[in-house]
Design an enzyme around this catalytic site. Structure first.
Site, mmCIF file in Angstrom:
data_model
loop_
_atom_site.group_PDB
_atom_site.id
_atom_site.type_symbol
_atom_site.label_atom_id
_atom_site.label_comp_id
_atom_site.label_asym_id
_atom_site.label_seq_id
_atom_site.Cartn_x
_atom_site.Cartn_y
_atom_site.Cartn_z
ATOM 1 N N ARG A 85 6.264 5.162 1.982
ATOM 2 C CA ARG A 85 5.138 6.089 2.150
ATOM 3 C C ARG A 85 4.882 6.331 3.630
ATOM 4 O O ARG A 85 5.147 5.432 4.458
ATOM 5 C CB ARG A 85 3.894 5.458 1.511
ATOM 6 C CG ARG A 85 2.713 6.376 1.406
ATOM 7 C CD ARG A 85 1.525 5.686 0.756
ATOM 8 N NE ARG A 85 0.493 6.644 0.396
ATOM 9 C CZ ARG A 85 -0.707 6.324 -0.075
ATOM 10 N NH1 ARG A 85 -1.029 5.054 -0.244
ATOM 11 N NH2 ARG A 85 -1.582 7.260 -0.379
ATOM 12 N N HIS A 120 7.450 -7.763 -1.609
ATOM 13 C CA HIS A 120 7.121 -7.074 -0.347
ATOM 14 C C HIS A 120 8.021 -7.604 0.779
ATOM 15 O O HIS A 120 7.851 -7.235 1.937
ATOM 16 C CB HIS A 120 5.662 -7.339 0.044
ATOM 17 C CG HIS A 120 4.648 -6.575 -0.763
ATOM 18 N ND1 HIS A 120 4.850 -5.287 -1.208
ATOM 19 C CD2 HIS A 120 3.395 -6.920 -1.198
ATOM 20 C CE1 HIS A 120 3.783 -4.865 -1.866
ATOM 21 N NE2 HIS A 120 2.891 -5.841 -1.887
ATOM 22 N N SER A 176 -4.752 3.461 3.569
ATOM 23 C CA SER A 176 -4.871 2.799 2.267
ATOM 24 C C SER A 176 -5.122 1.307 2.467
ATOM 25 O O SER A 176 -5.967 0.709 1.799
ATOM 26 C CB SER A 176 -3.584 3.024 1.460
ATOM 27 O OG SER A 176 -3.677 2.405 0.203
ATOM 28 N N LYS A 200 0.809 -1.240 0.000
ATOM 29 C CA LYS A 200 0.000 0.000 0.000
ATOM 30 C C LYS A 200 0.836 1.280 0.000
ATOM 31 O O LYS A 200 0.390 2.335 0.449
ATOM 32 C CB LYS A 200 -0.980 0.038 1.200
ATOM 33 C CG LYS A 200 -1.894 -1.143 1.255
ATOM 34 C CD LYS A 200 -2.810 -1.201 0.068
ATOM 35 C CE LYS A 200 -2.630 -2.475 -0.708
ATOM 36 N NZ LYS A 200 -3.070 -2.379 -2.101
ATOM 37 N N GLY A 232 2.542 2.322 -2.947
ATOM 38 C CA GLY A 232 2.789 2.790 -4.314
ATOM 39 C C GLY A 232 3.360 1.726 -5.228
ATOM 40 O O GLY A 232 3.872 2.038 -6.310
HETATM 41 P P1 A3P Z 1 -4.681 5.128 -1.678
HETATM 42 O O1 A3P Z 1 -5.403 3.970 -1.088
HETATM 43 O O2 A3P Z 1 -4.149 6.076 -0.641
HETATM 44 O O3 A3P Z 1 -5.437 5.839 -2.734
HETATM 45 P P2 A3P Z 1 -0.013 -0.411 -3.633
HETATM 46 O O4 A3P Z 1 0.103 -0.249 -5.100
HETATM 47 O O5 A3P Z 1 1.302 -0.532 -2.944
HETATM 48 O O6 A3P Z 1 -1.003 -1.454 -3.262
HETATM 49 O O7 A3P Z 1 -0.581 0.985 -3.090
HETATM 50 C C1 A3P Z 1 -1.884 1.384 -3.352
HETATM 51 C C2 A3P Z 1 -1.966 2.880 -3.220
HETATM 52 O O8 A3P Z 1 -1.347 3.477 -4.378
HETATM 53 C C3 A3P Z 1 -3.408 3.371 -3.218
HETATM 54 O O9 A3P Z 1 -3.382 4.558 -2.414
HETATM 55 C C4 A3P Z 1 -3.642 3.679 -4.677
HETATM 56 O O10 A3P Z 1 -4.713 4.557 -4.908
HETATM 57 C C5 A3P Z 1 -2.310 4.284 -5.067
HETATM 58 N N1 A3P Z 1 -2.043 4.186 -6.506
HETATM 59 C C6 A3P Z 1 -2.227 3.119 -7.313
HETATM 60 N N2 A3P Z 1 -1.889 3.420 -8.576
HETATM 61 C C7 A3P Z 1 -1.502 4.716 -8.576
HETATM 62 C C8 A3P Z 1 -1.053 5.608 -9.590
HETATM 63 N N3 A3P Z 1 -0.967 5.227 -10.857
HETATM 64 N N4 A3P Z 1 -0.719 6.860 -9.234
HETATM 65 C C9 A3P Z 1 -0.818 7.262 -7.941
HETATM 66 N N5 A3P Z 1 -1.242 6.469 -6.934
HETATM 67 C C10 A3P Z 1 -1.581 5.203 -7.245
#
Ligand code: A3P
Length: 366
Positions: free
Chosen positions: A182, A156, A190, A90, A92
């Site tokens: 993050r 991860h 998230s 979560k 990015g």
């Molecule tokens: P939020 O839940 O705060 O919106 P991961 O990819 O590690 O699972 O993290 C998910 C987080 O990254 C979520 O944050 C998601 O919305 C955000 N995310 C996914 N794709 C993205 C993108 N292309 N640009 C910016 N944020 C992104």
């Protein structure tokens, strides 16, 4: 915290377990060679997401995930050209996968092809860049061998628990690593929303992979996160290991921040491409390739694609669960100031004496 018998684990017992792993690190070439054998005796506890977690190497792992980690240790053979995208869940991961894949494969798949021609138009970033520890559930290593060089893989897994073949070499044969971090408050929020969307699938996995646990409330999940009892938690320790590795070996480990990616997507993309040894040429810059990749990988674009609205990816998870609002500071909409202060305090205490801070890089004291 609870032991495998369900009894609480004292801080002392947890420290002893950490010490046992630390001493193993100093006496064997591969510190995790006996992980498969000792796995059943490792301490367990409920966690968030609601799986049974097992503690190893100072981190809590979903029981089933630890088995995958073990398998990847046995069969993964790195190549010098490998790039491993590492992250705590979560923070990015999905965005980094999309950016790195698009940059690395831009000759074969130009990002300007706005039609349905780019692989990202048809596949989740998670299907284009597979998790090292999830790719090989058969445990024969073949799945990795099928990926042509230069390979992009993701993980991860904490730095200290990566296959020794990746981290135990200084000659470049273990490939390179990009880590994205993050702010833990936004990470937790998230995680919470992701968990709400994936409950059914996660519960099914828990039934297959071990005892399923009752769903925690937001407050209970927060407590578990603060205790580090989340998948690959505690997050701050996970990040600190990669931070220290990047300080020791900046050519091997590139440390990125979700907040920086949001502040300056083109600048971050240039950094990512340069680290993968495929910097953008002046001609590409002039032709707007950087702009096109940033646009292709933006949250708005990816979230709107049919494949990400309706498709599913690894472990049957729905693609749309990986795209939400992608902002900094969303925690303030869900957490009380007292919760935020508590988590900030835990993180500050854990990072005392280190140069790592969370948030945008301008706050770093390096
Ligand atoms: P939020 O839940 O705060 O919106 P991961 O990819 O590690 O699972 O993290 C998910 C987080 O990254 C979520 O944050 C998601 O919305 C955000 N995310 C996914 N794709 C993205 C993108 N292309 N640009 C910016 N944020 C992104």
């Amino acid at each position: 915290m609870a032991s495998s018998t369900g009894a609480p684990i004292s801080a002392g017992a947890a420290a002893e377990e950490e010490e046992a792993v630390a001493s193993a690190v100093t006496v064997t070439a591969n510190p995790h060679a006996d992980l498969g054998e000792i796995m059943p005796s490792l301490p367990t506890a409920p966690g968030f997401p609601p799986y049974r977690m097992r503690r190893y190497g100072g981190f809590w792992h979903i029981d089933m995930y630890l088995k995958f980690i073990c398998a990847s240790h046995a069969c993964f053979r790195p190549r010098p050209t490998d790039v491993l995208l590492a992250s705590f869940p979560k923070t990015g991961t999905t965005w980094l996968k999309a950016l790195a894949f698009s940059a690395l494969n831009r000759a074969a798949h130009p990002p300007s092809h706005a039609g349905a021609d780019h692989p990202l138009h048809r596949n989740s970033p998670h299907d284009l860049v597979r998790f090292l520890e999830l790719a090989d559930q058969d445990g024969d290593g073949l799945i990795y061998e099928e990926v042509p060089s230069p390979r992009l893989l993701a993980t991860h897994v904490p730095y200290s628990l990566l296959p020794h073949s990746i981290t135990g070499t200084d000659d470049g044969s273990g490939g390179r690593i990009m880590y994205v971090c993050r702010d833990p408050k936004d990470t937790f929020v998230s995680f919470w929303h992701y968990h709400e969307k994936t409950t059914a699938t996660l519960q099914q996995m828990a039934d297959v992979g071990g005892a399923s646990e009752a769903m925690p409330t937001f407050e209970e999940a927060f407590e578990l996160f603060c205790e580090g009892q989340s998948a690959e938690g505690p997050q701050w320790r996970h990040t600190l290991e990669y931070w220290e590795a990047s300080c020791r070996s900046p050519d091997k480990v590139l440390f990125l921040r979700y907040e920086d990616l949001l502040l300056d997507p083109p600048g971050s993309l240039r950094k990512i491409a340069a680290f993968m040894a495929c910097p953008f040429s002046p001609e590409e810059e002039a032709a707007g390739v950087v702009r096109d990749i940033v646009e292709l990988c933006s949250l708005g674009t990816l979230k709107g694609l049919e494949v990400n609205r309706r498709g599913s990816t690894m472990l049957g998870l729905k693609n749309d669960a990986f795209f939400r609002n992608g902002t900094v500071g969303d925690w303030s909409n869900c957490m009380t100031p007292a919760m935020a202060a508590r988590l900030d305090g835990i993180v500050a205490e854990a990072l005392e004496g280190s140069t790592l801070t969370f948030g945008a890089s301008c706050k770093d004291s390096v």
